[in-house]
Design a protein around this motif. Structure first.
Motif, mmCIF file in Angstrom:
data_model
loop_
_atom_site.group_PDB
_atom_site.id
_atom_site.type_symbol
_atom_site.label_atom_id
_atom_site.label_comp_id
_atom_site.label_asym_id
_atom_site.label_seq_id
_atom_site.Cartn_x
_atom_site.Cartn_y
_atom_site.Cartn_z
ATOM 1 N N LEU A 205 0.822 -1.211 0.000
ATOM 2 C CA LEU A 205 0.000 0.000 0.000
ATOM 3 C C LEU A 205 0.859 1.266 0.000
ATOM 4 C CD1 LEU A 205 -2.772 -1.169 2.474
ATOM 5 C CD2 LEU A 205 -3.061 -0.697 0.042
ATOM 6 N N GLU A 214 -4.578 9.014 -4.465
ATOM 7 C CA GLU A 214 -6.029 9.170 -4.472
ATOM 8 C C GLU A 214 -6.735 7.836 -4.721
ATOM 9 O OE1 GLU A 214 -7.980 11.022 -7.672
ATOM 10 O OE2 GLU A 214 -9.634 11.725 -6.431
ATOM 11 N N ARG A 215 -6.128 7.024 -5.621
ATOM 12 C CA ARG A 215 -6.827 5.830 -6.042
ATOM 13 C C ARG A 215 -7.053 4.843 -4.906
ATOM 14 N NH1 ARG A 215 -10.480 2.871 -8.670
ATOM 15 N NH2 ARG A 215 -9.851 2.228 -10.766
ATOM 16 N N ILE A 216 -6.133 4.776 -3.948
ATOM 17 C CA ILE A 216 -6.324 3.756 -2.914
ATOM 18 C C ILE A 216 -7.511 4.083 -2.021
ATOM 19 C CG2 ILE A 216 -3.827 3.257 -2.895
ATOM 20 C CD1 ILE A 216 -3.939 3.998 0.099
ATOM 21 N N GLU A 217 -7.907 5.354 -1.997
ATOM 22 C CA GLU A 217 -9.111 5.712 -1.246
ATOM 23 C C GLU A 217 -10.321 5.002 -1.857
ATOM 24 O OE1 GLU A 217 -9.216 8.095 1.266
ATOM 25 O OE2 GLU A 217 -7.188 8.924 1.130
ATOM 26 N N PHE A 218 -10.284 4.821 -3.175
ATOM 27 C CA PHE A 218 -11.408 4.171 -3.860
ATOM 28 C C PHE A 218 -11.298 2.649 -3.810
ATOM 29 C CE2 PHE A 218 -11.363 8.458 -5.467
ATOM 30 C CZ PHE A 218 -12.709 8.790 -5.478
ATOM 31 N N LEU A 219 -10.254 2.168 -3.112
ATOM 32 C CA LEU A 219 -10.133 0.721 -2.909
ATOM 33 C C LEU A 219 -10.362 0.392 -1.437
ATOM 34 C CD1 LEU A 219 -6.990 0.057 -5.131
ATOM 35 C CD2 LEU A 219 -9.399 -0.197 -5.741
ATOM 36 N N GLY A 220 -10.804 1.376 -0.674
ATOM 37 C CA GLY A 220 -11.172 1.128 0.715
ATOM 38 C C GLY A 220 -10.151 1.596 1.745
ATOM 39 N N PHE A 221 -9.023 2.140 1.288
ATOM 40 C CA PHE A 221 -7.962 2.483 2.232
ATOM 41 C C PHE A 221 -7.845 3.986 2.453
ATOM 42 C CE2 PHE A 221 -6.822 -1.600 0.473
ATOM 43 C CZ PHE A 221 -6.518 -2.319 1.610
ATOM 44 N N SER A 222 -7.175 4.339 3.537
ATOM 45 C CA SER A 222 -6.908 5.745 3.807
ATOM 46 C C SER A 222 -5.433 6.028 3.518
ATOM 47 C CB SER A 222 -7.232 6.047 5.264
ATOM 48 O OG SER A 222 -6.450 7.134 5.708
ATOM 49 N N VAL B 77 -16.738 2.647 -0.689
ATOM 50 C CA VAL B 77 -16.309 1.368 -1.286
ATOM 51 C C VAL B 77 -16.571 0.227 -0.320
ATOM 52 C CG1 VAL B 77 -14.433 0.100 -2.364
ATOM 53 C CG2 VAL B 77 -14.391 2.574 -2.353
ATOM 54 N N TYR B 112 -4.337 -3.269 6.577
ATOM 55 C CA TYR B 112 -2.991 -2.688 6.671
ATOM 56 C C TYR B 112 -2.010 -3.672 7.299
ATOM 57 C CZ TYR B 112 -5.756 1.607 6.156
ATOM 58 O OH TYR B 112 -6.621 2.582 5.733
#
Ligand SMILES: Nc1ncnc2c1ncn2[C@@H]1O[C@H](COP(=O)(O)OP(=O)(O)OP(=O)(O)O)[C@@H](O)[C@H]1O
Ligand SMILES: [Mg+2]
Lengths: 426, 252
Positions: A205, A214-222, B77, B112
């Protein structure tokens, strides 16, 4: 269901072996080095390089892995060092016995806690805001040091006696080589942990944040959470490095966490190469040696630093490790022999440029800053004189000739490579 | 029939300019719904609002009954609504496999984690292998994403949206910029990977839309002017005047 195409058992056994090879080589190196260079000053140099290598590896978690430019990583090196220093002082005072080799764990843990806090402040965004906040935090901590002389010491810093905690593991920690053992083991531990970390889901990650936060926000992550965790992990390992520096020098000063340290680790990591795991180690070794040796023999060592940095940025953004990889790829390509004469010419032109540049820089320093030392100066064994046109001419001709020859030589190398690759496909 | 997604009087202004001007839309669970409209109508902006990239000025976005308006993308999501982007939005320096790994980590519960190595996680490996196979990217698994051809990058973009395991997908012009045969292949791929899911898709190609959509909504100048089956939309006067016009003959 099998996982055949991606990771067959045979393949993973094979990759496991190749993955283990560098580690075996490094362990062997760590054992052999103190035997080859056994003088006290050499061991001391090795200790410094090992410390810096750990420090640079920790920095690359941010720079190479997460794509974050921290301008304040030296803070955690320094804080780790001070935590270790105070831990030793307090335990010695209380008469507690504690194995000295475990002190860096305390420094690292302290830096981890502070890193979580700093990361929480700094990691809202990447890029410029991140760089500026880390710079601000570093300045803040550095300035605060003046307010707490009991923690940071005054100008002279805080001194320790590393033998005070007593002997353990069969060492009394008087000789420098005992500290070497501690640093070598911690190097393996830190490098191993960071390498493992780079392969974990969080490690993956961090790369994703580097590529496209930005894209990882749309995969559920912060993205913020990822930055914060990376920051804390980098801080912890920097804290270990700082603790080791404290053990090695038996003193910790505020300068250790100043702007110079923050810049040094950035230079080491970038010059060594951020794209390969061990790149920063290479950078730490090269820059560390330059710092120790060059500063002894030339007043212009900072200048050479800068030139090396510019050279790497221009020639190979993947750093010294990238240049090394290019070399290995060349050797494997099977066309190395065909390219050898041209490469030798290019090397010659490069050497000429280098020598000419060194002559000019040394003459300039002697003529300017160091004029009171007199006009005569020996550079690379050549007796030169700042008053002589011949000396300046020699430098100018070598540097100018080397640079002038370089362009056409590189063009011809390109043509040669082109024809070679044509021949390959035909 | 229940609705997967309901938009209630949704509005968005950028400064003084109102771009989304009171959109009402129902997305039925399990349907394939196409969103069409001229350039600059606000289709992508509407997707940004639903997916949490930007917050609406007013109005409600009900996803499975919950108002998600203004929530951060990650939360949306995780609730089961994911999207793809009109402009390819992938992780360029990472391998195709690593791109997909990132996309499945949350749904498989690894989040994570720092206690396992990603390549050794069997559930991640199996899921990624299935996705690579579906997307036709198995051969490219270990190449970096930026080395892919354009249609391959679009497939990966789609893959990231699908991989998150969401039951409702918003796809923003997944075949923009493709030639005829690439479009046909992409359409088959989309039909395959979105099977059993609720789909809202922006598309300009009328042929594609009339082939795949259960229903169509037409967005013009920030408002939905019509919603209906392909036949109804084709016959709708307002749509013909405002938008379809000459395109209808092309599609026919
Ligand atoms: N952040 C923003 N600030 C100001 N105006 C914006 C912003 N984002 C979009 N717009 C404007 O909103 C309008 C709608 O844009 P949008 O991208 O949603 O259109 P679209 O229907 O997706 O068009 P296309 O078919 O070309 O993709 C455009 O006029 C655009 O200029
Ligand atoms: Mg759009």
């Amino acid at each position: 269901m099998s996982v055949s195409t991606l990771d067959t058992p045979a393949r993973s056994a094979n990759t496991r072996l190749t993955a283990a090879l560098p580690w075996l080589a490094i362990t062997a190196m760590l054992v052999i080095l103190p035997l080859l260079f056994s003088s006290n000053s050499m061991i001391s140099t090795l200790n410094y390089l090992g410390t810096m290598a750990i420090f640079a590896l920790s920095y690359n978690v941010l720079l190479g892995q997460t794509g974050l430019l921290s301008l304040g990583h030296g803070t955690f090196f320094g804080l780790g060092g001070f935590i270790a220093t105070h831990a030793i002082l307090h335990m010695a005072e209380a008469g507690l016995s504690f194995p000295l080799p475990l002190i860096p764990a305390i420094g690292g843990f302290g830096a981890l806690i502070l890193g979580v806090f700093g990361g929480w402040l700094a990691s809202g965004r990447g890029g410029m805001p991140f760089a500026m906040i880390t710079l601000g935090l570093a300045e803040l901590v550095y300035a605060a040091a003046a307010l707490f002389p009991s923690i940071y010491g005054s100008e002279e810093g805080i001194a320790i006696d590393r033998m005070e905690l007593g002997a353990s593991f069969g060492m009394d920690y008087g000789p420098t080589v005992d500290i070497y053992v501690i640093i070598a083991v911690w190097f393996l531990i830190c490098a191993g942990i960071l390498y493992y970390f780079s392969k974990t889901p969080l490690g993956l990650l961090t790369n994703a944040v580097r590529d496209n936060a930005e894209r990882i926000e749309f995969l559920g992550f912060s993205a913020r959470r990822v930055r914060m965790l990376a920051y804390a992990i980098a801080a912890a390992v920097a804290g270990v490095a700082g603790s080791l520096a404290a053990l090695n020098f038996e003193i910790m000063t505020v300068n250790e966490m100043g702007a110079a340290t923050c810049m040094l680790v950035l230079l080491m990591t970038y010059i060594g190469g951020t794209k390969h795991f061990f790149g920063p180690v290479l950078g730490a070794i090269v820059i560390g040696l330059m710092k120790i040796w060059l500063s002894d023999i030339s007043p212009a060592w900072m200048m050479y630093f800068g030139l090396l940095f510019i050279f790497v940025v221009m020639v190979q953004p993947a750093g010294l490790a990238g240049i090394l990889m290019d070399g290995i790829a060349l050797a494997r390509s099977g066309t190395a022999a065909a390219q050898a004469p041209m490469l030798a010419l290019i090397g010659l032109a490069g050497l000429m440029t280098l020598i000419g540049t060194i002559i000019l820089i040394e003459l300039a320093y002697r003529a300017g800053l160091d004029a009171p030392l007199g006009p005569e100066i020996t550079v690379l064994g050549l007796p030169l004189n700042t008053g002589s046109v011949l000396s300046w001419g020699l430098g100018a001709v070598l540097a100018g000739g080397g640079i002038a020859a370089m362009r056409p030589l590189l063009d011809r190398l390109d043509t040669l490579r082109h024809t070679l690759s044509q021949g390959e496909t035909a | 029939m229940t609705n997967a997604l309901e938009l209630r009087d949704l509005k968005k202004s950028f400064g003084p300019v109102e771009i989304i001007r009171g959109v009402n839309l129902d997305l039925r669970a399990g349907e394939r719904h196409a969103l069409i409209g001229p350039n600059g109508a606000g289709k992508s902006t509407l997707f940004h609002l639903i997916s949490g990239r930007i917050a609406p000025t007013s109005g409600q976005i009900l996803f499975q009954g919950q108002n998600i308006a203004g929530k951060p993308p990650a939360e949306i999501v995780r609730a089961g609504l994911s999207r793809s982007f009109q402009i390819t939005n992938i992780f360029p320096q990472m391998s195709v496999l690593d791109n997909l790994r990132c996309a499945v980590l949350w749904k498989l519960g690894h989040r994570y984690s720092i206690f396992r190595q990603t390549p050794t996680l069997p559930d991640v490996a199996i899921e990624c292998e299935r996705l690579l196979d579906q997307l036709g990217l198995t051969r490219r698994a270990h190449d970096t994403a930026d080395s892919l051809t354009y249609p391959e990058q679009r497939a990966l973009e789609l893959g990231l949206a699908v991989a998150s395991g969401a039951n409702t997908l918003l796809l923003d012009e997944p075949m923009a910029g493709m030639n005829h045969s690439e479009t046909e292949a992409a359409l088959q791929l989309i039909m395959k990977v979105t099977e059993g899911k609720t789909l809202l898709m922006v598309e300009h190609d009328m042929g594609v839309i009339f082939e795949m959509a259960d229903r169509i909504s037409v967005l013009v100048y920030g408002q939905i002017i019509a919603t209906g089956t392909p036949q109804e939309i084709r016959a709708n006067r307002a749509v013909q005047e405002a938008y379809l016009g000459t395109t209808e003959e092309e599609a026919a």
